[in-house]
Design a protein around this motif. Structure first.
Motif, PDB file in Angstrom:
ATOM      1  N   ALA A 210       0.864  -1.183   0.000  1.00 49.48           N
ATOM      2  CA  ALA A 210       0.000   0.000   0.000  1.00 49.48           C
ATOM      3  C   ALA A 210       0.897   1.228   0.000  1.00 49.48           C
ATOM      4  CB  ALA A 210      -0.907   0.020   1.219  1.00 49.48           C
ATOM      5  N   GLU A 211       0.586   2.185  -0.858  1.00 51.44           N
ATOM      6  CA  GLU A 211       1.367   3.411  -0.947  1.00 51.44           C
ATOM      7  C   GLU A 211       0.586   4.587  -0.379  1.00 51.44           C
ATOM      8  OE1 GLU A 211       2.701   4.175  -4.922  1.00 51.44           O
ATOM      9  OE2 GLU A 211       3.774   2.277  -5.086  1.00 51.44           O
ATOM     10  N   LYS A 212       1.293   5.485   0.287  1.00 52.58           N
ATOM     11  CA  LYS A 212       0.668   6.728   0.719  1.00 52.58           C
ATOM     12  C   LYS A 212       0.080   7.424  -0.502  1.00 52.58           C
ATOM     13  CE  LYS A 212       4.572   8.224   2.460  1.00 52.58           C
ATOM     14  NZ  LYS A 212       5.604   9.050   3.130  1.00 52.58           N
ATOM     15  N   PRO A 213      -1.091   8.003  -0.401  1.00 50.30           N
ATOM     16  CA  PRO A 213      -1.867   8.342   0.797  1.00 50.30           C
ATOM     17  C   PRO A 213      -2.831   7.260   1.296  1.00 50.30           C
ATOM     18  CG  PRO A 213      -2.918   9.314  -1.098  1.00 50.30           C
ATOM     19  CD  PRO A 213      -1.668   8.646  -1.606  1.00 50.30           C
ATOM     20  N   ARG A 240      -0.424  15.882   0.173  1.00 51.94           N
ATOM     21  CA  ARG A 240      -1.386  14.845  -0.220  1.00 51.94           C
ATOM     22  C   ARG A 240      -1.029  13.494   0.392  1.00 51.94           C
ATOM     23  NH1 ARG A 240      -1.633  10.986  -4.307  1.00 51.94           N
ATOM     24  NH2 ARG A 240      -3.747  10.464  -5.017  1.00 51.94           N
ATOM     25  N   ASN A 241       0.190  13.046   0.156  1.00 49.07           N
ATOM     26  CA  ASN A 241       0.596  11.714   0.607  1.00 49.07           C
ATOM     27  C   ASN A 241       0.740  11.616   2.119  1.00 49.07           C
ATOM     28  OD1 ASN A 241       0.646  10.688  -1.969  1.00 49.07           O
ATOM     29  ND2 ASN A 241       2.863  10.875  -2.228  1.00 49.07           N
ATOM     30  N   ASP A 242       1.363  12.626   2.711  1.00 50.40           N
ATOM     31  CA  ASP A 242       1.699  12.543   4.133  1.00 50.40           C
ATOM     32  C   ASP A 242       0.607  13.096   5.046  1.00 50.40           C
ATOM     33  OD1 ASP A 242       4.394  11.385   3.993  1.00 50.40           O
ATOM     34  OD2 ASP A 242       4.911  13.220   2.940  1.00 50.40           O
ATOM     35  N   VAL A 243       0.168  14.305   4.778  1.00 52.26           N
ATOM     36  CA  VAL A 243      -0.798  14.936   5.684  1.00 52.26           C
ATOM     37  C   VAL A 243      -2.202  14.362   5.482  1.00 52.26           C
ATOM     38  CG1 VAL A 243      -1.879  17.095   6.361  1.00 52.26           C
ATOM     39  CG2 VAL A 243       0.570  17.036   5.861  1.00 52.26           C
ATOM     40  N   TRP A 244      -2.690  14.392   4.254  1.00 50.61           N
ATOM     41  CA  TRP A 244      -4.039  13.891   4.009  1.00 50.61           C
ATOM     42  C   TRP A 244      -4.132  12.391   4.256  1.00 50.61           C
ATOM     43  CZ3 TRP A 244      -5.265  16.711  -1.275  1.00 50.61           C
ATOM     44  CH2 TRP A 244      -5.275  18.093  -1.044  1.00 50.61           C
ATOM     45  N   GLY A 245      -3.115  11.656   3.827  1.00 51.29           N
ATOM     46  CA  GLY A 245      -3.123  10.216   4.027  1.00 51.29           C
ATOM     47  C   GLY A 245      -3.147   9.831   5.493  1.00 51.29           C
ATOM     48  N   ALA A 246      -2.283  10.495   6.288  1.00 52.75           N
ATOM     49  CA  ALA A 246      -2.223  10.188   7.723  1.00 52.75           C
ATOM     50  C   ALA A 246      -3.539  10.532   8.413  1.00 52.75           C
ATOM     51  CB  ALA A 246      -1.068  10.959   8.365  1.00 52.75           C
TER      52      ALA A 246
END
Length: 274
Positions: A210-213, A240-246
């Motif tokens: 599984a990849e961020k996000p 997108r990947n780090d903040v929204w995903g987390a």
């Protein structure tokens, strides 16, 4: 004060000096607005930290999740420079600008039928990227380039105080994990930089599938650490990947380079003095 619209309208009559003054005034207003937004965001983060401390005590989070590339580590040389320099002996003739343009184009395209770019060691994906970016399909060139990015020549730590900060966090009971979109070379990279033992867990997209996000990778990191998502904060450089995903996974999240600028600042926000 004269309305900005009227001031700007007079630039036609009064010429360049008045236009420059109007432009300067407009710039000042924009700068002032930006400063107010930044100050507001800082206050909001402080208020949120105070709120967390009121609920959880002095230390606001039980775990810190850290992005790898762009946050923990950075490339030591521009990608296009390395691709060209190593590729010269294999006949690569593209300029660095051409390589960078083709790399970005190749990287942005859908990868097969899978949403995962990095499966296991990521070789098929990177063979495609290197070949498209440079026009060279020589297997020896690919192997040299691929292996270069497992060495300490290719990477350096973003924050020279990282080790000291992470030691302080762990001594305070905060667990640490890396959450990264990377292939299985990430672990050799961490060993090469002597920082693998700083972390209690490593969640790599190639291993988690599984990849961020995608929230799955953040949930896996929390599972490996034995904490609930709401008890963890993730720090990374991609909104997108780090903040929204987390946040989709239920974790707190801070944007590296905006919300926080060093790991010492991260520790202070968590409530750990270094």
């Amino acid at each position: 004060m004269m309305p900005l619209t009227k001031l700007l309208s007079r630039t036609v009559s009064y010429g360049r000096p008045f236009a420059m003054a109007a432009k300067a005034l407009q710039h000042c207003r924009y700068s002032s607005a930006a400063a107010q937004v930044a100050e507001s965001e800082t206050e909001a983060l402080k208020d949120y930290a105070d709120y967390r401390r009121s609920l959880y005590g002095h230390i606001t989070h039980k775990a810190l999740l850290v992005d790898a590339v762009g946050t923990l580590v950075l490339p030591s040389q521009p990608m296009a420079e390395i691709y060209r320099t190593i590729g010269e002996k294999y006949g690569v003739e593209y300029s660095e600008d051409e390589i960078l343009h083709r790399y970005r184009r190749a990287y942005s395209q859908p990868w097969g039928k899978s949403r995962l770019r990095y499966v296991n060691d990521g070789r098929p994906f990177w063979q495609y990227i290197v070949s498209y970016s440079t026009g060279c399909s020589d297997s020896q060139y690919f192997e040299e380039l691929y292996n270069y990015y497992m060495t300490d020549k290719a990477w350096h730590l973003c924050d020279p105080e990282a080790e000291k900060v992470f030691n302080a966090l762990r001594k305070s009971g905060v667990k640490l994990a890396i959450v990264s979109n990377f292939d299985t070379r990430l672990r050799p990279v961490l060993r090469a930089l002597n920082c693998e033992n700083w972390f209690d867990a490593v969640a790599v997209s190639a291993e988690v599938a599984a990849e961020k996000p995608n929230p799955t990778i953040f949930l896996k990191a929390c599972e490996l650490l034995g904490v609930n998502p709401e008890d963890a904060v993730h720090v990374g450089d991609d909104r997108r990947n780090d903040v929204w995903g987390a946040r989709d996974a239920g974790c707190d999240a801070w944007l590296w380079g905006s919300d926080v600028h060093s790991f010492k600042e991260v520790a202070q926000r968590i409530g750990v003095q270094v």
